[in-house]
Design a protein around this motif. Structure first.
Motif, short mmCIF file in Angstrom:
data_model
loop_
_atom_site.label_atom_id
_atom_site.label_comp_id
_atom_site.label_asym_id
_atom_site.label_seq_id
_atom_site.Cartn_x
_atom_site.Cartn_y
_atom_site.Cartn_z
N ASP A 70 0.81 -1.23 0.00
CA ASP A 70 0.00 0.00 0.00
C ASP A 70 0.84 1.27 0.00
OD1 ASP A 70 -2.34 -1.62 0.28
OD2 ASP A 70 -2.08 -1.62 2.47
N ASN A 71 2.14 1.17 0.21
CA ASN A 71 2.98 2.35 0.40
C ASN A 71 2.82 3.40 -0.69
OD1 ASN A 71 4.09 1.67 2.86
ND2 ASN A 71 6.02 0.91 2.03
N ALA A 72 2.95 3.03 -1.94
CA ALA A 72 2.89 4.02 -3.03
C ALA A 72 1.51 4.66 -3.12
CB ALA A 72 3.28 3.37 -4.36
N GLN A 73 0.47 3.84 -2.97
CA GLN A 73 -0.89 4.39 -3.09
C GLN A 73 -1.22 5.37 -1.97
OE1 GLN A 73 -4.41 2.10 -4.45
NE2 GLN A 73 -3.02 0.33 -4.32
N ILE A 74 -0.88 5.03 -0.71
CA ILE A 74 -1.23 5.94 0.38
C ILE A 74 -0.39 7.21 0.32
CG2 ILE A 74 0.24 4.88 2.17
CD1 ILE A 74 -3.30 6.43 2.62
N ALA A 75 0.85 7.11 -0.12
CA ALA A 75 1.68 8.31 -0.29
C ALA A 75 1.05 9.24 -1.31
CB ALA A 75 3.10 7.93 -0.70
N ALA A 76 0.56 8.68 -2.42
CA ALA A 76 -0.08 9.49 -3.46
C ALA A 76 -1.37 10.12 -2.93
CB ALA A 76 -0.36 8.63 -4.69
N VAL A 77 -2.16 9.36 -2.18
CA VAL A 77 -3.40 9.89 -1.60
C VAL A 77 -3.10 11.08 -0.71
CG1 VAL A 77 -5.23 9.41 0.09
CG2 VAL A 77 -4.75 7.75 -1.73
N ILE A 78 -2.16 10.93 0.19
CA ILE A 78 -1.85 12.01 1.14
C ILE A 78 -1.35 13.24 0.40
CG2 ILE A 78 -0.32 12.70 3.04
CD1 ILE A 78 -0.55 9.73 4.03
N ARG A 79 -0.43 13.06 -0.53
CA ARG A 79 0.08 14.22 -1.27
C ARG A 79 -1.02 14.89 -2.10
NH1 ARG A 79 5.12 10.86 -1.66
NH2 ARG A 79 6.58 11.93 -0.27
N VAL A 112 -4.26 14.99 -1.47
CA VAL A 112 -5.15 15.73 -0.57
C VAL A 112 -4.47 17.01 -0.09
CG1 VAL A 112 -6.38 15.69 1.64
CG2 VAL A 112 -6.47 13.70 0.12
N LEU A 113 -3.21 16.92 0.27
CA LEU A 113 -2.49 18.11 0.74
C LEU A 113 -2.44 19.18 -0.35
CD1 LEU A 113 0.33 16.39 2.80
CD2 LEU A 113 -1.61 17.69 3.69
N ILE A 114 -2.20 18.77 -1.58
CA ILE A 114 -2.20 19.72 -2.70
C ILE A 114 -3.59 20.31 -2.90
CG2 ILE A 114 -1.97 19.90 -5.22
CD1 ILE A 114 0.42 17.88 -4.91
N GLU A 115 -4.61 19.44 -2.88
CA GLU A 115 -6.00 19.89 -3.03
C GLU A 115 -6.35 20.95 -1.99
OE1 GLU A 115 -10.47 18.27 -1.91
OE2 GLU A 115 -8.83 16.82 -2.01
N MET A 116 -5.90 20.76 -0.76
CA MET A 116 -6.22 21.66 0.35
C MET A 116 -5.33 22.90 0.39
SD MET A 116 -8.75 20.41 2.05
CE MET A 116 -9.68 18.90 1.98
N VAL A 135 6.18 22.66 2.91
CA VAL A 135 7.22 22.71 3.93
C VAL A 135 6.56 22.86 5.29
CG1 VAL A 135 9.22 24.02 4.76
CG2 VAL A 135 8.85 23.73 2.31
N GLY A 136 7.05 22.12 6.26
CA GLY A 136 6.52 22.22 7.61
C GLY A 136 5.22 21.47 7.81
N THR A 137 4.92 20.54 6.90
CA THR A 137 3.71 19.72 7.00
C THR A 137 4.07 18.28 6.66
OG1 THR A 137 3.06 20.00 4.69
CG2 THR A 137 2.28 21.67 6.24
N ALA A 138 3.04 17.42 6.68
CA ALA A 138 3.25 16.01 6.35
C ALA A 138 3.76 15.82 4.93
CB ALA A 138 1.95 15.24 6.54
N TYR A 139 3.54 16.81 4.06
CA TYR A 139 3.94 16.66 2.65
C TYR A 139 5.41 16.29 2.51
CZ TYR A 139 4.06 17.38 -2.38
OH TYR A 139 4.18 17.19 -3.72
N GLU A 140 6.24 16.86 3.34
CA GLU A 140 7.69 16.62 3.20
C GLU A 140 8.21 15.50 4.09
OE1 GLU A 140 10.01 20.08 4.23
OE2 GLU A 140 9.22 20.17 6.25
N ASP A 141 7.33 14.84 4.84
CA ASP A 141 7.78 13.74 5.70
C ASP A 141 8.37 12.59 4.89
OD1 ASP A 141 6.80 15.18 7.83
OD2 ASP A 141 5.16 13.78 8.30
N LYS A 142 9.54 12.16 5.29
CA LYS A 142 10.17 11.00 4.64
C LYS A 142 9.31 9.75 4.81
CE LYS A 142 14.98 12.54 5.11
NZ LYS A 142 14.70 13.95 5.22
N ALA A 143 8.55 9.70 5.89
CA ALA A 143 7.71 8.54 6.20
C ALA A 143 6.63 8.30 5.14
CB ALA A 143 7.05 8.72 7.56
N LEU A 144 6.25 9.31 4.38
CA LEU A 144 5.15 9.14 3.42
C LEU A 144 5.39 8.01 2.43
CD1 LEU A 144 3.69 12.60 2.34
CD2 LEU A 144 2.87 10.96 4.02
#
Length: 163
Positions: free
Chosen positions: A15-24, A26-30, A35-44
């Protein structure tokens, strides 16, 4: 699965690639800063590995074989106390308005209680009005400042709930 079946399940490595894409997405949509948000987390990009540790769990929402959202809990970083953080809870538009947010919160908080946490903290953005309402409906209260050090200095709305 039928078109109306939504499965909330523990994350798997596939699921790693799909959930990373979903999160990014949504963050772009919003319009969230990169910088300073989940967008740049290495964990994504390695969510399965990130949550494959003691007292941490990440769940995904699967619909028609695709990941359309997720959310998790883990120990609040750099905080002395028995507090977890509700983390990286983001849903694509097709997952919204179906009660899945409340179900995800319930699943995460149930797991947090099993882990023995006493309270749950989260951070969000002021313009994420639907998310803030969802959190309030599920027992989270606003607090005046951040707890721990999540690295998300652009998130300036903080909430907490006793478990």
């Amino acid at each position: 699965m039928t078109s109306e079946t939504y499965l909330i399940r523990e994350i798997e490595q596939k699921d790693n690639a799909q959930i990373a894409a979903v999160i990014r997405d949504v963050l772009i949509e919003m319009g969230v800063p990169k910088v300073g948000t989940a967008y740049e987390d290495k964990a994504l990009d390695i969510m399965y590995e990130t949550y494959n540790k003691k007292n941490a769990m990440y769940f995904v929402i699967e619909h028609d074989g695709k990941i359309i959202g997720g959310g998790g809990v883990s120990q609040l970083d750099n905080f002395e106390g028995n507090t977890c953080e509700l983390q990286k809870m983001y849903f694509l538009p097709k997952a919204r308005g179906k009660g899945l947010g409340a179900q995800m919160i319930e699943k995460c908080l149930t797991k947090a209680k099993e882990f023995g946490f006493e309270q749950c903290y989260l951070e969000t953005m002021p313009y994420m009005k639907a998310a803030k309402k969802l959190y309030q409906r599920n027992g989270f209260d606003f607090i005046d400042g951040p707890m721990g050090d999540t690295g998300h200095y652009s998130c300036n709305v903080w909430m907490i709930r006793k478990l």
